[in-house]
Design an enzyme around this catalytic site. Sequence first.
Site, PDB file in Angstrom:
ATOM      1  N   LYS A 164     -28.836  17.684  25.488  1.00 50.50           N
ATOM      2  CA  LYS A 164     -30.201  17.464  25.445  1.00 50.50           C
ATOM      3  C   LYS A 164     -31.077  19.033  25.565  1.00 50.50           C
ATOM      4  CE  LYS A 164     -30.808  14.229  25.057  1.00 50.50           C
ATOM      5  NZ  LYS A 164     -30.181  12.980  24.612  1.00 50.50           N
ATOM      6  N   CYS A 167     -35.018  10.261   6.271  1.00 49.06           N
ATOM      7  CA  CYS A 167     -35.837  10.054   5.560  1.00 49.06           C
ATOM      8  C   CYS A 167     -36.559   8.780   5.760  1.00 49.06           C
ATOM      9  CB  CYS A 167     -35.549  10.190   4.150  1.00 49.06           C
ATOM     10  SG  CYS A 167     -34.393  11.658   3.590  1.00 49.06           S
ATOM     11  N   LYS A 175     -34.169  11.189  13.934  1.00 52.14           N
ATOM     12  CA  LYS A 175     -33.621  10.229  14.793  1.00 52.14           C
ATOM     13  C   LYS A 175     -32.450   9.372  14.453  1.00 52.14           C
ATOM     14  CE  LYS A 175     -34.391   7.786  18.470  1.00 52.14           C
ATOM     15  NZ  LYS A 175     -33.705   8.552  19.797  1.00 52.14           N
ATOM     16  N   GLU A 208     -23.858  15.632  27.828  1.00 54.16           N
ATOM     17  CA  GLU A 208     -25.146  15.122  27.504  1.00 54.16           C
ATOM     18  C   GLU A 208     -26.010  16.125  28.096  1.00 54.16           C
ATOM     19  OE1 GLU A 208     -25.946  13.098  25.362  1.00 54.16           O
ATOM     20  OE2 GLU A 208     -27.989  12.514  26.064  1.00 54.16           O
ATOM     21  N   HIS A 225      -9.727  29.481  31.669  1.00 52.02           N
ATOM     22  CA  HIS A 225      -8.905  29.740  30.482  1.00 52.02           C
ATOM     23  C   HIS A 225      -9.800  30.262  29.324  1.00 52.02           C
ATOM     24  CE1 HIS A 225      -5.860  27.480  32.133  1.00 52.02           C
ATOM     25  NE2 HIS A 225      -6.587  26.519  32.358  1.00 52.02           N
ATOM     26  N   GLU A 264     -30.860  20.435  21.909  1.00 50.12           N
ATOM     27  CA  GLU A 264     -31.550  19.973  20.986  1.00 50.12           C
ATOM     28  C   GLU A 264     -33.046  20.150  21.079  1.00 50.12           C
ATOM     29  OE1 GLU A 264     -31.023  15.724  20.056  1.00 50.12           O
ATOM     30  OE2 GLU A 264     -30.801  15.276  22.318  1.00 50.12           O
ATOM     31  N   ASN A 286     -33.720   7.065   0.207  1.00 47.60           N
ATOM     32  CA  ASN A 286     -33.068   7.609   1.295  1.00 47.60           C
ATOM     33  C   ASN A 286     -31.450   7.565   1.206  1.00 47.60           C
ATOM     34  OD1 ASN A 286     -35.539   7.546   2.618  1.00 47.60           O
ATOM     35  ND2 ASN A 286     -35.077   5.937   4.102  1.00 47.60           N
ATOM     36  N   GLY A 287     -30.797   8.781   1.580  1.00 53.61           N
ATOM     37  CA  GLY A 287     -29.371   8.642   1.189  1.00 53.61           C
ATOM     38  C   GLY A 287     -29.009   9.696   0.345  1.00 53.61           C
ATOM     39  N   ARG A 294     -38.461  10.314  12.975  1.00 56.37           N
ATOM     40  CA  ARG A 294     -37.176  10.152  12.379  1.00 56.37           C
ATOM     41  C   ARG A 294     -36.928  11.691  11.984  1.00 56.37           C
ATOM     42  NH1 ARG A 294     -35.533   4.967  10.021  1.00 56.37           N
ATOM     43  NH2 ARG A 294     -34.485   5.900   8.666  1.00 56.37           N
ATOM     44  N   TRP A 343     -36.133  14.471   4.530  1.00 52.72           N
ATOM     45  CA  TRP A 343     -35.380  15.250   5.296  1.00 52.72           C
ATOM     46  C   TRP A 343     -34.274  15.978   4.299  1.00 52.72           C
ATOM     47  CZ3 TRP A 343     -30.154  16.058   6.839  1.00 52.72           C
ATOM     48  CH2 TRP A 343     -30.203  16.863   8.208  1.00 52.72           C
TER      49      TRP A 343
END
Length: 612
Positions: A488, A2, A607, A484, A507, A491, A101-102, A27, A75
């Site tokens: 990448k 947010c 973000k 990574e 395995h 996402e 926000n939160g 964000r 968000w």
Amino acid sequence: MCGIVGYVGREEAAPILLEGLGRLEYRGYDSAGIAVCTGKQLSVHKAKGRLRILSDMLDGGRLVKGCVGVGHTRWATHGAPSDVNSHPQVSRSGKIAVVHNGIIENYAELKAFLQEQGVPFTSETDTEVVAQLVEYFYEDGKVDILEAVGRCLHRIEGAYALGILCADAPEQMIAVRKDSPLILGFGDGCSFLASDVTAILRHTRRVAYLDDGDTAVLTREGVQCYNYLMQPIEKTVSYVDWEIDAAEKGGYEHFMFKEIMEQPEALRRAVFPRIRDGEVVLEDLSLTNKYIRGLHKLYIVACGSSYHVGMVGKYNLERILRLPVEVALASEFRYMEPIVDEHTLVVVISQSGETLDTMAALREAKRLGAKILSIVNVVGSSIARESDEVLYTWAGPEIAVATTKAYTTQLAVLDLLGLYLSKILGTMDAAERRTVLDEMLLLPEKMEKILEKKEDIQYFASRYFNHNSVFFIGRNIDYALGLEGSLKLKEISYIHSEAYASGELKHGTISLIEEGTLVVALGTYGKLFDKAMSNIVEVKTRGGDVLALTTESRQEEMAKTANGVIAIPDAHPMLMPSLGVAPLQLFSYYVALMRGCDIDKPRNLAKSVTVE
Ligand code: AGP
């Protein structure tokens, strides 16, 4: 996640709010809204979806009159993305508007209490509870709005950055912070509020960071701040010295691509000033040699890509420091009863410096007696401010949700930290350290060489972009790099992808390899090259299509077995992930581009992840 923007001044607020919210789009959000004081009323407008919908609805803000207002990009956490669940949330009389926000953790209990008092709720959000509770304390008329907010703060639990407007006090805005960032901006005859400095940088560079428990009252004349006891306090004003252009696309189609291409420069900024006469100079650190020699272990704590940096760090630092280096996901750390004490240096890695899980882990480590050294990109961020020691990555603003230059610079700074500690501990051969440092100075140039050959990677992306499942395999630092590369890809392209230590394939995972399965095999770690080759053969035998990443010196050998090879310049093994990540970033970027994905703002992602 947010975003919040607030304005109190003499100009029309709505266009300023919408422009500021636009700068926070990166964000991640699913709806947006604004509230503006129009006379003695609040004019509230909200819309699910992209900010453009809201902006078009309001003709860029021109349809809303008033010089005091607050805006929000949401968000969703409590309640699905919808117009009604968007912020600002408004009290039942329409007098109080709140952006948040939160998460308000005890919202259900408070909501039940208010409902018993006859307060009707219209949304499913935790935020509406704040608006209704402030009004509950305010409406008896015995207290002013600031006092009502103060009473509300005594009741709510959780994390919050709040911007609050009251129709009866149309010349001001109240801001409150606890565990979620909030910044004040100071202009001529106006004041700003923002969750991220980029939202207000066009208007002012003079800012102050609210601390946990702070409340601020913003007016045209300035800002009055109070601590958690509501005693007046002075905040230190900082000057933001980076250019707004750094947070703009500058002709590139996507922020992610721009930020990939900025990596050589970012590496120069992160590394060059910290190497002098063949030694690491970390002037920003105040750790004593006695403390360093008394260390029993290092604990690296982070999330997502920052965690992957930690994974590379485990291999690199454990080898050169001969100290145990543990790496933990920040979201797990505080629930695993970690063995941490005053002889543990906890290295916290975070681009944004605001990740809630990471912050919670930091506090837990502190509580257990450890010293905290953070590697952070955003100057003045919460994690930076709560750490004992900070090494900034100086990568410049990173806007794309998928991190690129922040990862590279975090890795470089972590390597520098390891080399620095190795000298004090006497655990690394001095000549080898010198070689690594000399080679670190060559990283930007080598990275440029890789980026120049981007068309080769674009070609591989065109060959593989319609695969639905991809495996990344590697050993040691190549395994850490694979984590990574895989993140990448998934996402931004939404392709299912997993990373495995090559030795683990047999395995279980090898059962998933069938004719045509794409396996990205990482073979940049010279010492284990032959083993990497054996694993590639295993995959190929089962029909796998292998795209390999290796060094120029091994390219020919690799080409005999793999279906495709990407070669990067040779370097000291410690530094291979710093170079190897660039082709993986480009590969993901081009694949996502070819699949028509929203590269800078992938679905469901944010973000700065400020919820647990
Ligand atoms: C990486 O591309 C992601 N966007 C994500 O994993 C990110 O690294 C993670 O959320 C941690 O963020 P931080 O570095 O800001 O703490």
